[in-house]
Design an enzyme around this catalytic site. Structure first.
Site: not given
Ligand code: ZN
Length: 264
Positions: A64, A66, A137
């Site tokens: 991802h 970020d 995450d």
């Molecule tokens: Zn993520």
């Protein structure tokens, strides 16, 4: 898995609104640091300048933006290894690591075991070593990541693997979501004493602007509903929410994750 128990020096660098980029100090070479999931370069560069440290490697948990957005600019600071999972959506990797491999940075005195933890994304990995877990995450304090690519069975299995790590493991995740996660955790499991106490200490930390991370696995096992899909209270309230019996912990997990997606 072997796991040297040298306590690590780790500091947070804030990025975007609620991301943490973790900087790990080399236990061997003072002033050399490893950045985990640098979603943007500027705050890392500012922290390197402020502390006089230099970047020695980059570890990536998943693709991802970020979490990887700062890699090109940081790589221009000097040739550093960029280590991440096998996924073409992660450009600039110099080394790929997969499940049960060991990610060794011998010059820095660092070594991590890799756990493949699909669910948030299919190629998501976690780095575990020196008593610390960098899990991106997948697991958050009192919560977990959204299930963007995996199935409930996959993500529940991934979380169970993390739950099986030593209880004294320090958990460094990618976002400061603890306060909001605890609101949901206490909706699911309102009589959970450990979660009620944790909510109070988290409120004090946040009021003072202090990160709630790292968390500890022994705490997460008590307060995090996504690690407690086999607990009677979590199962009962999830079944009540679903309006039907749920047979397997993975089924409880799937309903719980969907419930959290709607929760405000
Ligand atoms: Zn993520």
């Amino acid at each position: 898995m072997s796991n040297p128990s040298t306590p690590l020096g780790v500091r947070p660098v804030r990025a975007f609104t609620d991301n943490y980029i973790w900087l790990i100090d080399s236990p061997r070479v003072p002033g050399r640091v490893v950045a985990v999931d640098p979603g943007e370069a500027a705050p890392v560069i500012a922290e390197l300048r402020r502390s006089g440290a230099s970047l020695a490697a980059i570890l990536l948990t998943h693709h991802h933006p970020d979490h990887i957005g700062g890699v090109p600019e940081l790589a221009r600071l000097g040739a550093v290894p960029v280590i991440g999972p096998d996924d073409d959506r992660i450009p600039g990797r110099t080394r790929t690591v997969g499940d049960q491999e060991r990610c060794e940075l011998p010059d820095l005195g660092l070594a991590f075991d890799i756990l493949h933890v699909p669910g948030h994304t299919l190629s998501h990995i976690a780095f575990w070593g020196h008593g610390a877990l960098f899990c991106g995450d997948t697991l958050f304090s009192a919560g977990c990541g959204r299930m963007f690519e995996g199935t409930p069975t996959q993500m529940n299995a991934s979380l169970n693997r993390l739950r099986g790590l030593p209880p004294e493991t320090d958990m460094f995740c990618g976002h400061e979501y603890t306060e909001a996660n605890l609101r949901f955790a206490l909706t699911v499991d309102p009589a959970n004493r450990a979660a009620l106490e944790y909510r109070d200490s988290v409120a004090r930390l946040r009021a003072a602007g202090i990160p709630t991370l790292p968390s500890r696995m022994s705490l997460e096992i008590r307060v995090n509903p996504f690690l407690r899909c086999d607990a009677t209270a979590v199962r009962a309230s999830t079944e009540a929410h679903a309006g039907r019996p749920l047979r397997e912990p993975a089924e409880v997990f799937g309903v719980l994750r969907a419930w959290k997606d709607q929760f405000r």
